[in-house]
Design an enzyme around this catalytic site. Structure first.
Site, PDB file in Angstrom:
ATOM      1  N   LYS A 194     -57.066 -54.971 -18.243  1.00  0.00           N
ATOM      2  CA  LYS A 194     -57.121 -56.304 -17.628  1.00  0.00           C
ATOM      3  C   LYS A 194     -56.229 -57.259 -18.412  1.00  0.00           C
ATOM      4  O   LYS A 194     -56.528 -57.603 -19.553  1.00  0.00           O
ATOM      5  CB  LYS A 194     -58.541 -56.865 -17.604  1.00  0.00           C
ATOM      6  CG  LYS A 194     -58.612 -58.084 -16.668  1.00  0.00           C
ATOM      7  CD  LYS A 194     -59.769 -59.018 -16.922  1.00  0.00           C
ATOM      8  CE  LYS A 194     -59.503 -60.062 -17.966  1.00  0.00           C
ATOM      9  NZ  LYS A 194     -58.422 -61.017 -17.625  1.00  0.00           N
ATOM     10  N   GLY A 247     -57.994 -61.170 -28.745  1.00  0.00           N
ATOM     11  CA  GLY A 247     -58.118 -62.530 -28.237  1.00  0.00           C
ATOM     12  C   GLY A 247     -58.910 -63.394 -29.184  1.00  0.00           C
ATOM     13  O   GLY A 247     -58.856 -63.201 -30.408  1.00  0.00           O
ATOM     14  N   SER A 248     -59.678 -64.323 -28.622  1.00  0.00           N
ATOM     15  CA  SER A 248     -60.359 -65.323 -29.452  1.00  0.00           C
ATOM     16  C   SER A 248     -61.647 -64.774 -30.072  1.00  0.00           C
ATOM     17  O   SER A 248     -62.250 -63.829 -29.553  1.00  0.00           O
ATOM     18  CB  SER A 248     -60.676 -66.558 -28.617  1.00  0.00           C
ATOM     19  OG  SER A 248     -61.613 -66.233 -27.622  1.00  0.00           O
ATOM     20  N   GLY A 252     -64.545 -62.472 -28.426  1.00  0.00           N
ATOM     21  CA  GLY A 252     -64.850 -61.224 -29.146  1.00  0.00           C
ATOM     22  C   GLY A 252     -66.346 -61.077 -29.388  1.00  0.00           C
ATOM     23  O   GLY A 252     -66.915 -59.989 -29.196  1.00  0.00           O
ATOM     24  N   GLU A 269     -59.588 -57.331 -32.129  1.00  0.00           N
ATOM     25  CA  GLU A 269     -58.493 -57.891 -32.938  1.00  0.00           C
ATOM     26  C   GLU A 269     -58.476 -59.379 -32.604  1.00  0.00           C
ATOM     27  O   GLU A 269     -58.069 -59.763 -31.518  1.00  0.00           O
ATOM     28  CB  GLU A 269     -57.181 -57.181 -32.585  1.00  0.00           C
ATOM     29  CG  GLU A 269     -56.158 -57.252 -33.701  1.00  0.00           C
ATOM     30  CD  GLU A 269     -55.322 -58.493 -33.629  1.00  0.00           C
ATOM     31  OE1 GLU A 269     -55.704 -59.503 -34.271  1.00  0.00           O
ATOM     32  OE2 GLU A 269     -54.301 -58.468 -32.951  1.00  0.00           O
ATOM     33  N   CYS A 303     -51.634 -64.368 -33.742  1.00  0.00           N
ATOM     34  CA  CYS A 303     -52.862 -64.210 -34.524  1.00  0.00           C
ATOM     35  C   CYS A 303     -52.555 -64.189 -36.017  1.00  0.00           C
ATOM     36  O   CYS A 303     -53.417 -64.503 -36.829  1.00  0.00           O
ATOM     37  CB  CYS A 303     -53.605 -62.954 -34.099  1.00  0.00           C
ATOM     38  SG  CYS A 303     -52.565 -61.506 -34.048  1.00  0.00           S
ATOM     39  N   GLU A 399     -58.501 -72.077 -36.072  1.00  0.00           N
ATOM     40  CA  GLU A 399     -57.248 -71.528 -35.552  1.00  0.00           C
ATOM     41  C   GLU A 399     -56.707 -72.477 -34.488  1.00  0.00           C
ATOM     42  O   GLU A 399     -57.370 -72.741 -33.493  1.00  0.00           O
ATOM     43  CB  GLU A 399     -57.498 -70.143 -34.945  1.00  0.00           C
ATOM     44  CG  GLU A 399     -56.222 -69.519 -34.417  1.00  0.00           C
ATOM     45  CD  GLU A 399     -56.414 -68.097 -33.919  1.00  0.00           C
ATOM     46  OE1 GLU A 399     -57.307 -67.865 -33.089  1.00  0.00           O
ATOM     47  OE2 GLU A 399     -55.653 -67.211 -34.357  1.00  0.00           O
TER      48      GLU A 399
END
Ligand code: NAI
Ligand code: MG
Length: 495
Positions: A194, A247-248, A252, A269, A303, A399
């Site tokens: 996706k 992703g974030s 996650g 990750e 990231c 972040e």
């Protein structure tokens, strides 16, 4: 369905990305609903994608399951490796087109698409193409026969975990997809990919190349849709065996919770707030250049962005001046314009978020360069440098995922080690010094998955990549990554 303002030679793949690939067929969502695809360099809608949801996820997971137990199970390890090699070659042959699609969709400068995103994706495919023939179990001598009869012959088998759901972010779509596709297929799994709702274009073309490489239908399925619909349906699906996500942190954590239903395997990750440390004795010219690349490369939507720059007192003024000059000289412009060094951010929403951190920096400290929007039409912001920040500022902790650098002076090695590790994250870190003892002390003391010394962010298809703390679970691009896609089975035979 119309496509708007898309270069002639990209129209076919953009049109392709309006559909989903399920069991080898390109299909629309059963609801007929679509989502807009935006060009971040202009802020205009350029095309649509299918709004997939639970119905499409069910079909895609069923197709992946059927392929797993059917045609894919008949493919030998050598053939699997050859198919991945073939895919690598096809990606290479089509890399200019894929790079243009990435640039159009993400807004990344062509330079980054051509020299980072695509070449690294090709390397990753070649790297994993060598693995299928080398995935082996062990023969293990056992000590229990004298108690339980025997003799025994015991061995292990490493089997695919099953159907893998890969949920991809929008910053480097092809590379992120390949980081999951290559190991999943090398180890004999099937999958549903996706893409992020912001960036479906190049991954649709990648899915088409998967079929062209001779990989059987249903092995790789491509379902578009929102995180809260298609994404949630995938991570909650009882017949998905593993989720691999980039992703974030918040998403996650939501995925880790959703995976408890059937205790599917999870790899994550996630983000970072990576420290970049420059000591007085460093080659300051190289360090300043690397520090600029580390935060302004990819518009900071990375990231491993080196977002906290710690500079030893004696070098602080020189570095601050150098990095501000670098920020002011960067050419911000549309991705597809060859002269652009930094593209737009991904969306209007994300730009608002990044601008709010710039305002916070102004409030909690001092703006040395940038600090606002740039250009016209697209989601552009200025490369920004902040300093004199209140040590408790959220700018130093959260972040930002944009081109916003915080520069902080320090005096001692001990002090900077504590500052570097005072974070929820642990993904990347850079250290600049000529003192060899300090190199190894710092490399050991920093709590993060990667430490780069006298350089920043070289990544390689064979080097483990992943994070400590809330930067994630697991490692990609390495041999250890294979275990995340394999079950280990013990077989004991009485002879
Ligand atoms: P996100 O983590 O929400 O989205 C990434 C992917 O997850 C997309 O494919 C999305 O559709 C999917 N997703 C979202 N919610 C989901 C759910 N509940 N279940 C399953 N899938 C779901 O990231 P977003 O909202 O696009 O960006 C927010 C922040 O995340 C950024 O500002 C940045 O800080 C961070 N981020 C980090 C990335 C990295 O490379 N580590 C990449 C992208 C974003
Ligand atoms: Mg989100």
């Amino acid at each position: 369905m119309t496509i708007i303002d898309v270069p002639e030679d990209l129209r076919a793949p953009v049109t392709l990305a309006q559909k989903m690939l399920i069991g080898g067929e390109w299909v629309d969502a059963v609801s007929g609903e679509t989502l807009d695809v935006f060009n971040p360099s202009t802020g205009q809608v350029l095309s649509t994608q299918s709004a997939g949801g639970p119905a499409e996820v069910d079909r895609a997971v069923a197709a992946a399951r059927a392929a797993l137990t059917g045609p894919w199970s008949q493919v030998t390890p050598m053939q699997r490796g050859r198919m991945l090699t073939k895919l690598a070659e096809l990606v290479e042959q089509n890399s200019e087109q894929l790079a243009q699609l990435e640039s159009l969709d993400v807004g990344m400068p062509m330079m980054e698409a051509r020299y980072i995103d695509l070449p690294f994706s090709i390397d990753i495919l070649h790297y994993y193409a060598g693995w299928p023939t080398k995935i082996t179990g062990d023969t293990i001598p056992v000590s229990f026969p004298h108690n339980f009869g025997g003799p025994y012959h015991a061995y292990t088998r490493r089997e695919p975990v099953g159907v893998v759901a890969a949920i991809i972010p929008w910053n480097l779509p092809v590379m992120m997809a390949v980081k999951k596709l290559a190991p999943a297929l090398a180890t004999g799994n099937t999958m549903v990919i996706k893409p992020a709702e912001q960036t479906p274009l190049a991954i649709a073309r990648l899915a088409e190349l998967v079929l062209e490489a001779g990989i059987p239908e249903g092995v790789v399925n491509y379902v578009t849709g929102l995180g809260e619909t298609a994404g949630v349906a995938l991570v909650e699906h009882p017949d998905v065996n593993k989720v691999t996500f980039t992703g974030s942190v918040d998403t996650g954590k939501a995925i880790a919770r959703a995976a408890t239903g059937n205790l599917k395997r999870v790899s994550l990750e996630l983000g970072g707030k990576s420290p970049h440390i420059i000591f007085d004795d460093a080659d300051l010219e190289s360090a300043v250049f690397a520090a600029g690349m580390a935060i302004f490369g990819g518009a900071g939507e990375s990231c491993i962005a080196g977002s906290r720059l710690y500079v030893q007192r004696g070098a602080y003024e020189t570095v601050l001046e150098g990095i501000a000059a670098r920020a002011n000289s960067i050419k911000v412009g549309p991705g597809l314009d060859d002269s652009s060094e930094m593209g737009p951010l991904i969306s209007a929403e994300h730009r608002e978020k990044v601008l709010s951190y710039m305002d916070l920096g102004r409030q909690d400290g001092r703006v040395v360069a940038g600090g606002g929007t740039a250009g016209e039409g697209g989601y552009f912001v200025e490369p920004t440098v902040l300093t004199d920040l209140d040590p408790t500022s959220r700018v130093l902790r959260e972040e930002i995922f944009g081109p916003v650098l915080s520069v902080v002076p320090f005096d001692t090695e001990e002090e900077v080690t504590a500052l570097a590790n005072d974070t929820d994250f642990g993904l990347g870190a850079g250290v600049w010094t000529k003192d060899v003892g300090r190199v190894h002390r710092m490399a050991a003391a920093i709590e993060s998955g990667q430490v780069w010394v006298n350089c920043y962010q070289p990544v390689d298809a064979a080097l483990p990549f992943g994070g400590y703390k809330q930067s994630g679970w697991g490692r990609e691009t390495c041999k250890e990554n294979l275990d995340e896609y394999l079950e280990l089975k013990t077989v004991v035979v009485q002879l």
